[in-house]
Write a protein that holds these residues in place. Structure first.
Motif, PDB file in Angstrom:
ATOM      1  N   SER A  39      -1.043   0.230 -78.122  1.00 47.60           N
ATOM      2  CA  SER A  39      -0.533   1.547 -77.510  1.00 47.60           C
ATOM      3  C   SER A  39      -1.938   2.140 -77.358  1.00 47.60           C
ATOM      4  O   SER A  39      -1.625   3.007 -75.906  1.00 47.60           O
ATOM      5  N   THR A  40      -2.926   2.052 -77.689  1.00 50.95           N
ATOM      6  CA  THR A  40      -4.192   2.891 -77.299  1.00 50.95           C
ATOM      7  C   THR A  40      -4.832   1.761 -75.675  1.00 50.95           C
ATOM      8  O   THR A  40      -5.289   2.421 -74.633  1.00 50.95           O
ATOM      9  N   ALA A  41      -4.272   0.533 -76.202  1.00 46.69           N
ATOM     10  CA  ALA A  41      -4.869  -0.459 -74.393  1.00 46.69           C
ATOM     11  C   ALA A  41      -3.884   0.348 -73.567  1.00 46.69           C
ATOM     12  O   ALA A  41      -4.512   0.141 -72.463  1.00 46.69           O
ATOM     13  N   GLN A  42      -2.377   0.720 -73.864  1.00 45.46           N
ATOM     14  CA  GLN A  42      -1.433   0.884 -72.365  1.00 45.46           C
ATOM     15  C   GLN A  42      -1.507   2.288 -72.241  1.00 45.46           C
ATOM     16  O   GLN A  42      -1.400   2.410 -70.926  1.00 45.46           O
ATOM     17  N   ILE A  43      -2.652   3.544 -73.183  1.00 46.28           N
ATOM     18  CA  ILE A  43      -2.846   4.976 -71.796  1.00 46.28           C
ATOM     19  C   ILE A  43      -3.536   4.167 -70.814  1.00 46.28           C
ATOM     20  O   ILE A  43      -3.403   4.463 -70.265  1.00 46.28           O
ATOM     21  N   LEU A  44      -4.297   3.035 -70.894  1.00 51.92           N
ATOM     22  CA  LEU A  44      -5.732   2.807 -70.448  1.00 51.92           C
ATOM     23  C   LEU A  44      -4.582   2.013 -68.650  1.00 51.92           C
ATOM     24  O   LEU A  44      -5.032   2.315 -68.036  1.00 51.92           O
ATOM     25  N   TYR A  45      -3.854   0.855 -69.214  1.00 51.39           N
ATOM     26  CA  TYR A  45      -3.604   0.440 -68.517  1.00 51.39           C
ATOM     27  C   TYR A  45      -2.440   1.122 -67.520  1.00 51.39           C
ATOM     28  O   TYR A  45      -2.277   1.041 -65.922  1.00 51.39           O
ATOM     29  N   ASP A  46      -1.661   2.448 -68.343  1.00 48.24           N
ATOM     30  CA  ASP A  46      -0.688   3.117 -67.715  1.00 48.24           C
ATOM     31  C   ASP A  46      -1.060   3.798 -66.971  1.00 48.24           C
ATOM     32  O   ASP A  46      -0.464   4.233 -65.745  1.00 48.24           O
ATOM     33  N   GLU A  47      -2.644   4.380 -66.881  1.00 49.48           N
ATOM     34  CA  GLU A  47      -3.620   5.669 -65.628  1.00 49.48           C
ATOM     35  C   GLU A  47      -3.997   4.085 -64.565  1.00 49.48           C
ATOM     36  O   GLU A  47      -3.661   5.205 -63.737  1.00 49.48           O
ATOM     37  N   MET A  48      -4.116   3.434 -64.962  1.00 46.83           N
ATOM     38  CA  MET A  48      -4.304   2.460 -63.649  1.00 46.83           C
ATOM     39  C   MET A  48      -3.490   1.439 -63.042  1.00 46.83           C
ATOM     40  O   MET A  48      -3.882   1.343 -62.348  1.00 46.83           O
ATOM     41  N   GLY A  49      -2.254   0.941 -63.428  1.00 46.09           N
ATOM     42  CA  GLY A  49      -1.686   0.617 -63.155  1.00 46.09           C
ATOM     43  C   GLY A  49       0.143   0.537 -63.192  1.00 46.09           C
ATOM     44  O   GLY A  49       0.538   1.769 -63.720  1.00 46.09           O
ATOM     45  N   THR A  50       1.190  -0.059 -63.010  1.00 46.25           N
ATOM     46  CA  THR A  50       3.087   0.146 -63.404  1.00 46.25           C
ATOM     47  C   THR A  50       3.209  -0.587 -63.514  1.00 46.25           C
ATOM     48  O   THR A  50       2.689  -1.802 -64.001  1.00 46.25           O
ATOM     49  N   ARG A  51       3.845   0.382 -64.916  1.00 42.86           N
ATOM     50  CA  ARG A  51       4.391  -0.977 -66.342  1.00 42.86           C
ATOM     51  C   ARG A  51       5.541  -1.435 -65.478  1.00 42.86           C
ATOM     52  O   ARG A  51       5.917  -0.643 -65.389  1.00 42.86           O
ATOM     53  N   THR A  52       5.857  -2.471 -66.036  1.00 44.30           N
ATOM     54  CA  THR A  52       6.744  -3.267 -64.794  1.00 44.30           C
ATOM     55  C   THR A  52       8.006  -3.214 -65.918  1.00 44.30           C
ATOM     56  O   THR A  52       7.874  -2.833 -66.774  1.00 44.30           O
ATOM     57  N   GLU A  53       9.716  -4.336 -65.506  1.00 45.60           N
ATOM     58  CA  GLU A  53      10.658  -4.215 -65.805  1.00 45.60           C
ATOM     59  C   GLU A  53      10.623  -5.658 -66.188  1.00 45.60           C
ATOM     60  O   GLU A  53      11.718  -5.538 -66.823  1.00 45.60           O
ATOM     61  N   TRP A  54       9.951  -6.562 -65.827  1.00 41.67           N
ATOM     62  CA  TRP A  54       9.846  -7.978 -65.986  1.00 41.67           C
ATOM     63  C   TRP A  54       9.386  -8.126 -68.428  1.00 41.67           C
ATOM     64  O   TRP A  54       8.987  -7.305 -68.994  1.00 41.67           O
ATOM     65  N   VAL A  55      10.087  -9.012 -68.684  1.00 43.49           N
ATOM     66  CA  VAL A  55      10.398  -9.522 -70.299  1.00 43.49           C
ATOM     67  C   VAL A  55       9.795 -11.172 -69.874  1.00 43.49           C
ATOM     68  O   VAL A  55      10.218 -11.747 -69.132  1.00 43.49           O
ATOM     69  N   THR A  56       8.506 -11.182 -70.807  1.00 43.19           N
ATOM     70  CA  THR A  56       7.737 -12.047 -70.787  1.00 43.19           C
ATOM     71  C   THR A  56       8.746 -12.597 -72.377  1.00 43.19           C
ATOM     72  O   THR A  56       8.963 -12.543 -72.880  1.00 43.19           O
ATOM     73  N   TYR A  57       8.571 -14.534 -72.241  1.00 48.39           N
ATOM     74  CA  TYR A  57       9.051 -15.345 -72.777  1.00 48.39           C
ATOM     75  C   TYR A  57       8.112 -16.092 -73.186  1.00 48.39           C
ATOM     76  O   TYR A  57       7.306 -16.762 -72.066  1.00 48.39           O
ATOM     77  N   GLU A  58       8.019 -17.093 -74.172  1.00 49.62           N
ATOM     78  CA  GLU A  58       6.759 -18.449 -74.892  1.00 49.62           C
ATOM     79  C   GLU A  58       8.344 -19.703 -75.137  1.00 49.62           C
ATOM     80  O   GLU A  58       9.024 -19.098 -75.730  1.00 49.62           O
ATOM     81  N   ILE A  59       7.974 -20.364 -74.263  1.00 53.41           N
ATOM     82  CA  ILE A  59       9.124 -21.501 -74.723  1.00 53.41           C
ATOM     83  C   ILE A  59       7.859 -22.702 -75.077  1.00 53.41           C
ATOM     84  O   ILE A  59       7.445 -23.183 -74.653  1.00 53.41           O
ATOM     85  N   PRO A  60       8.191 -23.011 -75.876  1.00 58.21           N
ATOM     86  CA  PRO A  60       7.051 -24.220 -76.730  1.00 58.21           C
ATOM     87  C   PRO A  60       7.569 -25.211 -75.946  1.00 58.21           C
ATOM     88  O   PRO A  60       8.552 -24.977 -75.678  1.00 58.21           O
ATOM     89  N   VAL A  61       6.657 -26.428 -75.741  1.00 60.22           N
ATOM     90  CA  VAL A  61       6.511 -27.630 -75.384  1.00 60.22           C
ATOM     91  C   VAL A  61       6.357 -28.825 -75.834  1.00 60.22           C
ATOM     92  O   VAL A  61       5.406 -28.540 -77.003  1.00 60.22           O
TER      93      VAL A  61
END
Length: 148
Positions: free
Chosen positions: A126-148
């Motif tokens: 949450s601390t980093a997100q405060i900075l990121y919210d001030e500098m940019g826009t939170r997106t609607e994208w969801v991140t996945y990790e798929i093993p190979v």
């Protein structure tokens, strides 16, 4: 606190390593010598996409780092900057170091004609997100990790 931001150089390994250890510890990821040497070799290899910057205090101590790389965006037919890692030493937090590293990344992106910065962070950072919210826009994208 006065902060200087500059690109990482060949002679910065040991000072960078201390920060990278802190970053790995923050995310509870084991850092082996092999991993550290691999990441460092990418950073100093001018033919590799990964690049890095470091924040220094008035005494010249390393107090923060950023790792970033250019990535193509097929939907916009542009190149963007992906900010892989941003870390500030615990005793330097709250003094604008993270913001200074982000501004350096913005300047780097502009200089390399990259259209925006993208990044991900842990949902509980949450601390980093405060900075990121001030500098940019939170997106609607969801991140996945798929093993190979």
């Amino acid at each position: 606190m006065s902060v200087q931001i500059r690109a990482l150089g060949d002679k910065d390994f040991f000072s960078w390593l201390g920060l990278f250890e802190g970053y790995s510890e923050f995310y509870e990821s084991e850092l082996t010598d092999e991993k550290a040497l691999q990441v460092w070799s990418w950073i100093i290899d001018k033919n590799h996409v990964l690049d890095g910057a470091v924040a220094l205090n008035e005494a010249g101590d390393f107090i923060g780092l950023a790792h970033y790389r250019s990535v193509p965006d097929t939907l916009s037919a542009t190149n963007k900057l992906f900010l892989d890692d941003l870390f500030v030493a615990e005793d330097a937090r709250g003094h604008g170091v993270g913001r200074a590293l982000m501004v350096f990344a913005q300047d780097y992106a502009r200089a390399h004609k990259l259209t925006e910065i993208q990044l991900i962070t842990a949902a509980d950072n949450s601390t980093a997100q405060i900075l990121y919210d001030e500098m940019g826009t939170r997106t609607e994208w969801v991140t996945y990790e798929i093993p190979v």
